[in-house]
Design a protein around this motif. Sequence first.
Motif, mmCIF file in Angstrom:
data_model
loop_
_atom_site.group_PDB
_atom_site.id
_atom_site.type_symbol
_atom_site.label_atom_id
_atom_site.label_comp_id
_atom_site.label_asym_id
_atom_site.label_seq_id
_atom_site.Cartn_x
_atom_site.Cartn_y
_atom_site.Cartn_z
ATOM 1 N N TRP A 8 0.871 -1.173 0.000
ATOM 2 C CA TRP A 8 0.000 0.000 0.000
ATOM 3 C C TRP A 8 0.901 1.213 0.000
ATOM 4 N N HIS A 9 0.608 2.177 -0.842
ATOM 5 C CA HIS A 9 1.267 3.476 -0.730
ATOM 6 C C HIS A 9 0.437 4.517 -1.445
ATOM 7 N N GLU A 10 0.571 5.744 -0.984
ATOM 8 C CA GLU A 10 -0.076 6.871 -1.638
ATOM 9 C C GLU A 10 0.983 7.925 -1.908
ATOM 10 N N ASN A 11 1.335 8.691 -0.906
ATOM 11 C CA ASN A 11 2.340 9.736 -1.064
ATOM 12 C C ASN A 11 3.579 9.470 -0.221
ATOM 13 N N ASP A 12 3.721 8.235 0.260
ATOM 14 C CA ASP A 12 4.860 7.875 1.097
ATOM 15 C C ASP A 12 6.150 7.976 0.297
ATOM 16 N N LYS A 13 7.241 8.271 0.955
ATOM 17 C CA LYS A 13 8.539 8.298 0.279
ATOM 18 C C LYS A 13 8.993 6.883 -0.037
ATOM 19 N N MET A 14 8.589 5.937 0.809
ATOM 20 C CA MET A 14 8.858 4.522 0.550
ATOM 21 C C MET A 14 7.915 3.682 1.389
ATOM 22 N N THR A 15 7.742 2.449 0.963
ATOM 23 C CA THR A 15 6.927 1.503 1.706
ATOM 24 C C THR A 15 7.554 0.122 1.581
ATOM 25 N N LEU A 16 7.201 -0.755 2.471
ATOM 26 C CA LEU A 16 7.718 -2.117 2.464
ATOM 27 C C LEU A 16 6.645 -3.044 1.902
ATOM 28 N N THR A 17 7.012 -3.880 0.923
ATOM 29 C CA THR A 17 6.050 -4.831 0.363
ATOM 30 C C THR A 17 5.951 -6.044 1.281
ATOM 31 N N SER A 18 4.922 -6.847 1.069
ATOM 32 C CA SER A 18 4.724 -8.034 1.901
ATOM 33 C C SER A 18 5.846 -9.060 1.737
ATOM 34 N N ASN A 19 6.632 -8.955 0.665
ATOM 35 C CA ASN A 19 7.790 -9.838 0.468
ATOM 36 C C ASN A 19 9.092 -9.179 0.891
ATOM 37 N N GLY A 20 9.008 -8.014 1.537
ATOM 38 C CA GLY A 20 10.187 -7.384 2.103
ATOM 39 C C GLY A 20 10.973 -6.461 1.186
ATOM 40 N N TYR A 21 10.430 -6.109 0.041
ATOM 41 C CA TYR A 21 11.104 -5.156 -0.843
ATOM 42 C C TYR A 21 10.767 -3.725 -0.414
ATOM 43 N N ILE A 22 11.697 -2.815 -0.637
ATOM 44 C CA ILE A 22 11.475 -1.406 -0.333
ATOM 45 C C ILE A 22 11.045 -0.717 -1.627
ATOM 46 N N TRP A 23 9.798 -0.290 -1.678
ATOM 47 C CA TRP A 23 9.220 0.376 -2.842
ATOM 48 C C TRP A 23 9.432 1.868 -2.635
ATOM 49 N N CYS A 24 10.219 2.494 -3.512
ATOM 50 C CA CYS A 24 10.637 3.885 -3.334
ATOM 51 C C CYS A 24 9.884 4.822 -4.270
ATOM 52 N N PHE A 25 9.318 5.871 -3.711
ATOM 53 C CA PHE A 25 8.683 6.913 -4.505
ATOM 54 C C PHE A 25 9.763 7.652 -5.278
ATOM 55 N N SER A 26 9.435 8.141 -6.452
ATOM 56 C CA SER A 26 10.417 8.835 -7.297
ATOM 57 C C SER A 26 11.132 9.932 -6.516
ATOM 58 N N GLY A 27 12.459 9.927 -6.643
ATOM 59 C CA GLY A 27 13.286 10.911 -5.961
ATOM 60 C C GLY A 27 13.729 10.494 -4.578
ATOM 61 N N HIS A 28 13.297 9.311 -4.127
ATOM 62 C CA HIS A 28 13.653 8.836 -2.789
ATOM 63 C C HIS A 28 14.265 7.432 -2.844
ATOM 64 N N GLU A 29 14.971 7.130 -3.925
ATOM 65 C CA GLU A 29 15.547 5.811 -4.129
ATOM 66 C C GLU A 29 16.655 5.548 -3.111
ATOM 67 N N ILE A 30 16.754 4.283 -2.703
ATOM 68 C CA ILE A 30 17.827 3.867 -1.805
ATOM 69 C C ILE A 30 18.410 2.547 -2.304
ATOM 70 N N ASP A 31 19.613 2.231 -1.822
ATOM 71 C CA ASP A 31 20.236 0.956 -2.165
ATOM 72 C C ASP A 31 19.290 -0.189 -1.825
ATOM 73 N N GLY A 32 19.140 -1.115 -2.750
ATOM 74 C CA GLY A 32 18.310 -2.290 -2.533
ATOM 75 C C GLY A 32 16.833 -2.051 -2.742
ATOM 76 N N GLY A 33 16.452 -0.847 -3.153
ATOM 77 C CA GLY A 33 15.049 -0.523 -3.321
ATOM 78 C C GLY A 33 14.544 -0.764 -4.738
ATOM 79 N N ILE A 34 13.242 -0.685 -4.872
ATOM 80 C CA ILE A 34 12.577 -0.711 -6.171
ATOM 81 C C ILE A 34 12.297 0.748 -6.539
ATOM 82 N N MET A 35 12.811 1.184 -7.672
ATOM 83 C CA MET A 35 12.641 2.555 -8.134
ATOM 84 C C MET A 35 11.392 2.654 -9.006
ATOM 85 N N VAL A 36 10.595 3.699 -8.807
ATOM 86 C CA VAL A 36 9.479 3.986 -9.704
ATOM 87 C C VAL A 36 10.001 4.961 -10.749
#
Length: 145
Positions: A89-117
């Motif tokens: 789930w995410h709306e305007n969050d800078k990042m969120t954690l998926t149920s499988n443990g991935y870090i989903w990153c909002f554009s401009g807030h990418e981090i190592d190991g994350g999923i970039m939009v």
Amino acid sequence: MIIISHRANLNGRDPANENYPDMIEEVLGQGFDVEVDVWFHENRFFLGHDNPEYPVDMNLLKHPRVWVHAKNKEVVPWLKKERGVHWFWHENDKMTLTSNGYIWCFSGHEIDGGIMVDNGQGVPNGINIVGVCTDDPLSWKKLID
């Protein structure tokens, strides 16, 4: 790198076919992961970005390469109790954690190991993303092949 097709787009935005079940199957058939928008409405699951449009079977949501974006709060309890659904789930969050443990990153807030939009910003220098969610997976595949 994981390439995730945003709403089953393959070569740029295609609003008429986004979240359309046949397109999702086509994208999966080409070997890409797919992010889909899911609603729970009138005791059924639906795909659709701005509202529930296409009825969907739970089997598609449990596909190992489908990333389910929960679009209304009513769908969350169902997704939480279903084993095998990879959801977030995410709306305007800078990042969120998926149920499988991935870090989903909002554009401009990418981090190592994350999923970039991908919003056309390119991969930030010095950041090692694990995947990208994009409207143009065919171009990204050419970049990493």
